[in-house]
Design a protein around this motif. Structure first.
Motif, short mmCIF file in Angstrom:
data_model
loop_
_atom_site.label_atom_id
_atom_site.label_comp_id
_atom_site.label_asym_id
_atom_site.label_seq_id
_atom_site.Cartn_x
_atom_site.Cartn_y
_atom_site.Cartn_z
N UNK A 120 53.77 45.82 54.92
CA UNK A 120 52.40 46.13 54.49
C UNK A 120 51.47 44.98 54.88
N UNK A 128 44.50 50.69 41.22
CA UNK A 128 44.81 50.06 42.51
C UNK A 128 45.07 51.13 43.57
N UNK A 141 35.87 45.67 56.41
CA UNK A 141 37.23 45.67 56.93
C UNK A 141 38.14 44.88 55.99
N UNK A 142 37.59 43.77 55.43
CA UNK A 142 38.35 43.00 54.45
C UNK A 142 38.63 43.84 53.21
N UNK A 143 37.65 44.63 52.79
CA UNK A 143 37.84 45.51 51.63
C UNK A 143 38.98 46.48 51.87
N UNK A 144 39.02 47.04 53.06
CA UNK A 144 40.07 47.98 53.43
C UNK A 144 41.43 47.29 53.39
N UNK A 145 41.49 46.19 54.12
CA UNK A 145 42.72 45.44 54.26
C UNK A 145 43.24 44.93 52.91
N UNK A 146 42.33 44.40 52.09
CA UNK A 146 42.73 43.86 50.78
C UNK A 146 43.20 44.92 49.82
N UNK A 147 42.54 46.09 49.84
CA UNK A 147 42.90 47.16 48.91
C UNK A 147 44.37 47.54 49.10
N UNK A 148 44.82 47.53 50.36
CA UNK A 148 46.19 47.96 50.65
C UNK A 148 47.20 46.91 50.24
N UNK A 149 46.91 45.65 50.60
CA UNK A 149 47.89 44.60 50.30
C UNK A 149 47.92 44.33 48.78
N UNK A 150 46.75 44.44 48.12
CA UNK A 150 46.71 44.24 46.66
C UNK A 150 47.53 45.33 45.97
N UNK A 151 47.37 46.56 46.44
CA UNK A 151 48.14 47.66 45.85
C UNK A 151 49.63 47.35 45.95
N UNK A 207 48.15 45.19 57.19
CA UNK A 207 46.89 44.66 56.68
C UNK A 207 46.34 43.53 57.55
N UNK A 222 41.80 52.78 44.52
CA UNK A 222 40.97 51.94 45.40
C UNK A 222 41.47 52.03 46.84
N UNK A 223 42.78 51.93 47.03
CA UNK A 223 43.35 51.99 48.38
C UNK A 223 43.09 53.35 49.02
N UNK A 247 42.67 43.00 59.93
CA UNK A 247 41.66 41.97 59.64
C UNK A 247 41.61 40.93 60.77
N UNK A 285 53.11 52.17 50.38
CA UNK A 285 53.64 51.62 49.12
C UNK A 285 55.17 51.60 49.12
N UNK A 312 37.10 51.07 62.51
CA UNK A 312 37.09 49.89 61.64
C UNK A 312 36.41 48.71 62.33
N UNK A 346 39.50 53.61 50.20
CA UNK A 346 39.26 52.89 51.45
C UNK A 346 39.71 53.73 52.65
#
Lengths: 207, 207
Positions: free
Chosen positions: B43, B9, A43-53, B47, B12-13, B51, B36, A35, B16
């Motif tokens: 989480x 969602x 890396x932001x895409x990775x990190x965001x996908x997880x926290x958004x989920x 994350x 997407x995760x 980052x 999750x 990473x 990644x």
């Protein structure tokens, strides 16, 4: 690797990865350094996908499976038989059964199995809502599709007792010799159980 | 699993995670669903660690290894022999050599090896700064510790040409039969090379 990391930031990221199942220190280091070589946006895409989920994931109000909507695509699909409910442990199991393309009913995700050792009691699971669903009288059959373990069996029996008064048809998925397996390598309990629970031969190949 | 995910969602995760080396769709799903089930703080911890590492990681101005400070703990350690430089591909290799507890010199992290197939040319690597370090005259020996591959060999030769005028002693780590390996299972190239490059026997066991 039992050595100190050259950077505390690196060590912290590696530690977080080792909390994931099946990821040891060596794999975690490899993933983190992978990473680190990527662009910041990636890396932001990775990190965001997880926290958004985690923050935005919804669960179906009927079956408790993950969903983008209040009612999941399976529960709201008029082509699915809403009178047959398959009880599973988790979302992976829903996906596994869906992949077989053999099931046209709906699901109920328990969120685990009863396990006193791990501190999981019936009240931690989505059993009350299953009883509720059945009590509407619109469900004809409940299929128990839990793991073939002590905990799965305990949970099966608990649900059986809860539903036995409702008159709903209760069934359990077949246990036996896996397709493609040779008899001599099968464990004795499975083999014994597959003889006791033998099925009528229809002359049709299963392979 | 070739099935559609019940949630975008989730999908997407999972996507990644599958970008990481050695992580397929099935493992990615398992890891994401594990996260999750964790608390939101946990989480977020995961994350953020990643980052933050990407955004704040520093690299040692001397050896290019990861560091929390401008000069890494190895380069700034007066107990390390600053006149011997071990040239490695990446940070993992620094950690691997450190774990042996056999090396008391310092490092130079190239950031890869020359690989025209992957579009990596010498200018993409930290070779200019290595030449600079050697040209100060304070370095007595450069140990090449790159992978035993075509790309590693090419890079060794490129560095050899760049440094041959400086008079610095150039060495390469020993290649041969791994300790604990049986001869009959060794590949022919390694075995042949280990005979050609045989070493004086000192009467001391290496195991």
């Amino acid at each position: 690797m039992n050595q100190e990391y050259p950077s505390t930031l690196l060590e912290r990221a590696v530690k977080e990865f080792t909390k994931l199942p099946g990821i040891g220190r060596k794999t975690a280091t490899r993933l983190v350094l992978h990473l680190l070589r990527k662009k910041e946006e990636e890396v932001e895409g990775f990190s965001n996908a997880i926290i958004t989920l985690k923050k935005e994931a919804k669960y179906c109000k009927v079956c408790h499976s993950i969903s983008d909507t209040d009612i999941c695509p399976i529960c709201s699909n008029p082509m699915r038989d809403q009178s047959i409910v398959c009880v599973v442990e988790n979302i992976q199991d829903v996906m596994a059964v869906e992949n077989t393309m053999q099931y046209r009913g709906v699901y109920h995700v328990l969120g685990g199995v009863i396990s006193p050792m791990d501190g999981v009691s019936p009240s931690d699971l989505n059993i009350a809502t299953l009883v509720e669903r059945v009590s509407t009288g619109e469900i004809k059959e409940v299929i128990l599709a839990l793991s073939s373990t002590m905990e799965g069996d305990t949970t099966n029996f608990y649900i059986y007792r809860k539903l036995s008064q409702t008159g709903v048809k209760l069934s359990v998925i077949a246990r036996g010799i896996a397709i493609g397996d040779e008899l001599e390598y099968a464990d004795e309990v499975t083999l014994g159980s597959s003889i006791v629970n033998r099925m009528p031969f229809t002359g049709k190949s299963v392979i």
